[in-house]
Design a protein around this motif. Structure first.
Motif, PDB file in Angstrom:
ATOM      1  N   VAL A   1       0.856  -1.183   0.000  1.00  0.00           N
ATOM      2  CA  VAL A   1       0.000   0.000   0.000  1.00  0.00           C
ATOM      3  C   VAL A   1       0.892   1.233   0.000  1.00  0.00           C
ATOM      4  O   VAL A   1       1.780   1.369   0.844  1.00  0.00           O
ATOM      5  CB  VAL A   1      -0.923   0.032   1.234  1.00  0.00           C
ATOM      6  CG1 VAL A   1      -1.823   1.267   1.190  1.00  0.00           C
ATOM      7  CG2 VAL A   1      -1.764  -1.239   1.319  1.00  0.00           C
ATOM      8  N   THR A   2       0.663   2.129  -0.942  1.00  0.00           N
ATOM      9  CA  THR A   2       1.402   3.389  -1.027  1.00  0.00           C
ATOM     10  C   THR A   2       0.404   4.531  -0.878  1.00  0.00           C
ATOM     11  O   THR A   2      -0.571   4.611  -1.633  1.00  0.00           O
ATOM     12  CB  THR A   2       2.133   3.512  -2.373  1.00  0.00           C
ATOM     13  OG1 THR A   2       3.008   2.383  -2.541  1.00  0.00           O
ATOM     14  CG2 THR A   2       2.957   4.789  -2.435  1.00  0.00           C
TER      15      THR A   2
ATOM     16  N   VAL B   1      -4.125   5.646   8.653  1.00  0.00           N
ATOM     17  CA  VAL B   1      -5.489   5.106   8.640  1.00  0.00           C
ATOM     18  C   VAL B   1      -5.878   4.666   7.234  1.00  0.00           C
ATOM     19  O   VAL B   1      -6.432   3.574   7.031  1.00  0.00           O
ATOM     20  CB  VAL B   1      -6.473   6.155   9.185  1.00  0.00           C
ATOM     21  CG1 VAL B   1      -7.915   5.730   8.915  1.00  0.00           C
ATOM     22  CG2 VAL B   1      -6.265   6.369  10.684  1.00  0.00           C
ATOM     23  N   VAL B   2      -5.589   5.511   6.247  1.00  0.00           N
ATOM     24  CA  VAL B   2      -5.935   5.180   4.863  1.00  0.00           C
ATOM     25  C   VAL B   2      -5.183   3.937   4.406  1.00  0.00           C
ATOM     26  O   VAL B   2      -5.737   3.091   3.682  1.00  0.00           O
ATOM     27  CB  VAL B   2      -5.662   6.379   3.941  1.00  0.00           C
ATOM     28  CG1 VAL B   2      -5.748   5.977   2.468  1.00  0.00           C
ATOM     29  CG2 VAL B   2      -6.654   7.495   4.230  1.00  0.00           C
ATOM     30  N   SER B   3      -3.926   3.796   4.828  1.00  0.00           N
ATOM     31  CA  SER B   3      -3.182   2.567   4.518  1.00  0.00           C
ATOM     32  C   SER B   3      -3.933   1.353   5.034  1.00  0.00           C
ATOM     33  O   SER B   3      -4.073   0.342   4.330  1.00  0.00           O
ATOM     34  CB  SER B   3      -1.788   2.610   5.158  1.00  0.00           C
ATOM     35  OG  SER B   3      -0.985   3.613   4.597  1.00  0.00           O
ATOM     36  N   GLY B   4      -4.402   1.444   6.274  1.00  0.00           N
ATOM     37  CA  GLY B   4      -5.123   0.328   6.866  1.00  0.00           C
ATOM     38  C   GLY B   4      -6.448   0.058   6.197  1.00  0.00           C
ATOM     39  O   GLY B   4      -6.837  -1.105   5.990  1.00  0.00           O
ATOM     40  N   VAL B   5      -7.166   1.116   5.852  1.00  0.00           N
ATOM     41  CA  VAL B   5      -8.454   0.948   5.169  1.00  0.00           C
ATOM     42  C   VAL B   5      -8.242   0.289   3.808  1.00  0.00           C
ATOM     43  O   VAL B   5      -8.949  -0.669   3.445  1.00  0.00           O
ATOM     44  CB  VAL B   5      -9.169   2.303   5.015  1.00  0.00           C
ATOM     45  CG1 VAL B   5     -10.409   2.165   4.125  1.00  0.00           C
ATOM     46  CG2 VAL B   5      -9.562   2.862   6.381  1.00  0.00           C
ATOM     47  N   ALA B   6      -7.263   0.788   3.053  1.00  0.00           N
ATOM     48  CA  ALA B   6      -6.991   0.206   1.735  1.00  0.00           C
ATOM     49  C   ALA B   6      -6.553  -1.251   1.863  1.00  0.00           C
ATOM     50  O   ALA B   6      -6.930  -2.094   1.043  1.00  0.00           O
ATOM     51  CB  ALA B   6      -5.921   1.028   1.018  1.00  0.00           C
ATOM     52  N   ALA B   7      -5.769  -1.543   2.914  1.00  0.00           N
ATOM     53  CA  ALA B   7      -5.349  -2.927   3.141  1.00  0.00           C
ATOM     54  C   ALA B   7      -6.545  -3.815   3.451  1.00  0.00           C
ATOM     55  O   ALA B   7      -6.641  -4.953   2.961  1.00  0.00           O
ATOM     56  CB  ALA B   7      -4.338  -2.981   4.284  1.00  0.00           C
TER      57      ALA B   7
ATOM     58  N   TYR C   1      -9.627  -3.422   2.482  1.00  0.00           N
ATOM     59  CA  TYR C   1     -10.368  -3.665   1.237  1.00  0.00           C
ATOM     60  C   TYR C   1      -9.643  -4.676   0.362  1.00  0.00           C
ATOM     61  O   TYR C   1     -10.281  -5.520  -0.290  1.00  0.00           O
ATOM     62  CB  TYR C   1     -10.572  -2.350   0.478  1.00  0.00           C
ATOM     63  CG  TYR C   1     -11.831  -1.612   0.868  1.00  0.00           C
ATOM     64  CD1 TYR C   1     -12.968  -1.659   0.065  1.00  0.00           C
ATOM     65  CD2 TYR C   1     -11.898  -0.871   2.042  1.00  0.00           C
ATOM     66  CE1 TYR C   1     -14.134  -0.995   0.413  1.00  0.00           C
ATOM     67  CE2 TYR C   1     -13.054  -0.198   2.412  1.00  0.00           C
ATOM     68  CZ  TYR C   1     -14.172  -0.262   1.595  1.00  0.00           C
ATOM     69  OH  TYR C   1     -15.326   0.391   1.948  1.00  0.00           O
ATOM     70  N   ALA C   2      -8.308  -4.602   0.324  1.00  0.00           N
ATOM     71  CA  ALA C   2      -7.547  -5.558  -0.475  1.00  0.00           C
ATOM     72  C   ALA C   2      -7.701  -6.976   0.062  1.00  0.00           C
ATOM     73  O   ALA C   2      -7.857  -7.930  -0.712  1.00  0.00           O
ATOM     74  CB  ALA C   2      -6.073  -5.157  -0.498  1.00  0.00           C
TER      75      ALA C   2
ATOM     76  N   VAL D   1      -4.337   6.759  -2.834  1.00  0.00           N
ATOM     77  CA  VAL D   1      -3.743   5.515  -2.323  1.00  0.00           C
ATOM     78  C   VAL D   1      -3.704   4.460  -3.417  1.00  0.00           C
ATOM     79  O   VAL D   1      -4.603   4.349  -4.245  1.00  0.00           O
ATOM     80  CB  VAL D   1      -4.540   5.009  -1.093  1.00  0.00           C
ATOM     81  CG1 VAL D   1      -5.949   4.571  -1.473  1.00  0.00           C
ATOM     82  CG2 VAL D   1      -3.783   3.894  -0.390  1.00  0.00           C
ATOM     83  N   GLN D   2      -2.604   3.691  -3.423  1.00  0.00           N
ATOM     84  CA  GLN D   2      -2.422   2.658  -4.438  1.00  0.00           C
ATOM     85  C   GLN D   2      -2.121   1.323  -3.753  1.00  0.00           C
ATOM     86  O   GLN D   2      -1.358   1.266  -2.782  1.00  0.00           O
ATOM     87  CB  GLN D   2      -1.257   3.001  -5.361  1.00  0.00           C
ATOM     88  CG  GLN D   2      -1.446   4.297  -6.139  1.00  0.00           C
ATOM     89  CD  GLN D   2      -2.520   4.185  -7.208  1.00  0.00           C
ATOM     90  OE1 GLN D   2      -2.415   3.369  -8.127  1.00  0.00           O
ATOM     91  NE2 GLN D   2      -3.561   4.982  -7.091  1.00  0.00           N
ATOM     92  N   VAL D   3      -2.714   0.253  -4.261  1.00  0.00           N
ATOM     93  CA  VAL D   3      -2.465  -1.098  -3.748  1.00  0.00           C
ATOM     94  C   VAL D   3      -1.948  -1.942  -4.905  1.00  0.00           C
ATOM     95  O   VAL D   3      -2.596  -2.032  -5.951  1.00  0.00           O
ATOM     96  CB  VAL D   3      -3.736  -1.727  -3.156  1.00  0.00           C
ATOM     97  CG1 VAL D   3      -3.451  -3.140  -2.680  1.00  0.00           C
ATOM     98  CG2 VAL D   3      -4.277  -0.870  -2.018  1.00  0.00           C
ATOM     99  N   THR D   4      -0.768  -2.541  -4.702  1.00  0.00           N
ATOM    100  CA  THR D   4      -0.182  -3.389  -5.737  1.00  0.00           C
ATOM    101  C   THR D   4       0.147  -4.751  -5.141  1.00  0.00           C
ATOM    102  O   THR D   4       0.676  -4.860  -4.044  1.00  0.00           O
ATOM    103  CB  THR D   4       1.086  -2.754  -6.320  1.00  0.00           C
ATOM    104  OG1 THR D   4       2.003  -2.452  -5.256  1.00  0.00           O
ATOM    105  CG2 THR D   4       0.748  -1.475  -7.072  1.00  0.00           C
ATOM    106  N   ALA D   5      -0.157  -5.806  -5.897  1.00  0.00           N
ATOM    107  CA  ALA D   5       0.111  -7.164  -5.439  1.00  0.00           C
ATOM    108  C   ALA D   5       1.613  -7.426  -5.447  1.00  0.00           C
ATOM    109  O   ALA D   5       2.351  -6.879  -6.251  1.00  0.00           O
ATOM    110  CB  ALA D   5      -0.598  -8.171  -6.336  1.00  0.00           C
ATOM    111  N   ARG D   6       2.053  -8.257  -4.490  1.00  0.00           N
ATOM    112  CA  ARG D   6       3.475  -8.637  -4.433  1.00  0.00           C
ATOM    113  C   ARG D   6       3.593 -10.139  -4.675  1.00  0.00           C
ATOM    114  O   ARG D   6       2.742 -10.913  -4.295  1.00  0.00           O
ATOM    115  CB  ARG D   6       4.055  -8.281  -3.060  1.00  0.00           C
ATOM    116  CG  ARG D   6       4.209  -6.802  -2.830  1.00  0.00           C
ATOM    117  CD  ARG D   6       5.109  -6.497  -1.646  1.00  0.00           C
ATOM    118  NE  ARG D   6       4.498  -6.904  -0.388  1.00  0.00           N
ATOM    119  CZ  ARG D   6       5.041  -7.756   0.463  1.00  0.00           C
ATOM    120  NH1 ARG D   6       6.205  -8.320   0.186  1.00  0.00           N
ATOM    121  NH2 ARG D   6       4.451  -8.055   1.594  1.00  0.00           N
TER     122      ARG D   6
END
Length: 293
Positions: A6-7, A103-109, A111-112, A288-293
């Motif tokens: 998460v970025t 907080v946004v990092s956690g929210v996006a995580a 959702y992911a 916020v961006q979420v990328t798979a690893r």
């Protein structure tokens, strides 16, 4: 997703008159690597930016963990365990939305983990942590956001920032706490000050999206900044000196960072910036961006 990154961008709230209503995403980012594991919780703080690693909790009180837990509960998912590696570049307690970014990092995580796209409820979940949506919505959506609350529900709309605007941030070494500076605000303000600030907030949206030539007038405020000035005299002085030099400057969020909304990325040479680290940061348009690893 069981392993992803998460970025999330920093943000500057208020922008002068837009108290609890305007937020601007900036090109400075926290990064969190998230992995769902079989059981337990492991939090590694690899980089704490301008703060010390020892000051950041690594248990359930970590803000990213709290936001993941709350989001997963709302989305009805239960990750068996979590492993987080946190790389923080947004300085803490400086008025650049570090807590909202966490907080946004956690929210996006969350959702992911639930394999769901971010939606309007993400703004609600994130804003509940701070009681207003300006920073959180900017980090979620990118660009300039207009945030509001109605009947207990938080909302935000994103608008496109004029491409000629170049924010410059002056970040001091001292910290500030939103709760402390908010406590300096009076329960009531004169009607004339409220009317003045409402007009300038409307003008600020126009200036930031269409006509940067009116930014100096548009960032004038009578609602909150002068009440908070005793908490950070150097910040108040710098805002005053910049504005006297014709630069559209304001306190960034709860301070003590100063944001200058320029069109050339330049702080006039005659303005003293001793005690501040001055950096030009672009407007972050991605959110916020979420990328798979």
């Amino acid at each position: 997703m069981n392993s992803f990154t998460v970025t999330v961008p920093a943000s500057s709230a208020n922008l002068g008159p837009g108290f609890d209503a305007l937020g601007l995403a900036l090109g400075l980012h926290d990064v969190v690597d998230v992995r769902v594991i079989d059981a337990g919780l492991k939090v590694e703080v690899v980089d704490a930016g301008a703060g010390g690693v020892e000051d950041v909790p690594t248990d359930e009180t970590h803000l990213v963990v709290q936001a993941i837990r709350r989001t997963c509960e709302r989305l009805d998912v239960r990750p068996p365990g979590l492993h987080l590696r946190c790389f923080n570049k947004i300085p803490h307690a400086r008025g650049l939305g570090s807590s909202a970014a966490a907080v946004v990092s956690g929210v996006a995580a969350g959702y992911a983990i639930a394999e769901k796209p971010l939606d309007a409820e993400a703004v609600q979940i994130a804003a509940e942590f701070e009681g207003h949506a300006d920073n959180a919505a900017a980090s979620l959506l990118g660009g300039l956001v207009i945030a509001w609350c109605e009947d207990g529900r938080f909302h935000a709309d994103r608008v496109t920032v004029h491409r000629g605007i170049r924010p410059v941030l002056a970040v001091p070494a001292v910290k500030s706490a939103t709760a402390a500076t908010r406590g300096l605000l009076p329960a009531k303000v004169p009607h004339a000050d409220a009317a003045f600030t409402a007009g300038r907030a409307a003008l600020a949206v126009h200036a930031l999206t269409c006509d940067p030539s009116v930014l100096l007038a548009a960032t004038a405020d009578r609602l909150h900044q002068h009440y908070r000035a005793p908490a950070y005299p150097a910040t108040a002085r710098l805002v005053r000196d910049l504005r006297n030099a014709g630069v559209a400057a304001a306190v960034s969020g709860a301070g003590p960072t100063v944001i200058a909304l320029t069109t050339d990325g330049i702080i006039p040479a005659e303005v003293g910036v001793e005690g501040f680290v001055v950096t030009e940061l672009p407007v972050e348009t991605a959110g916020v961006q979420v990328t798979a690893r």
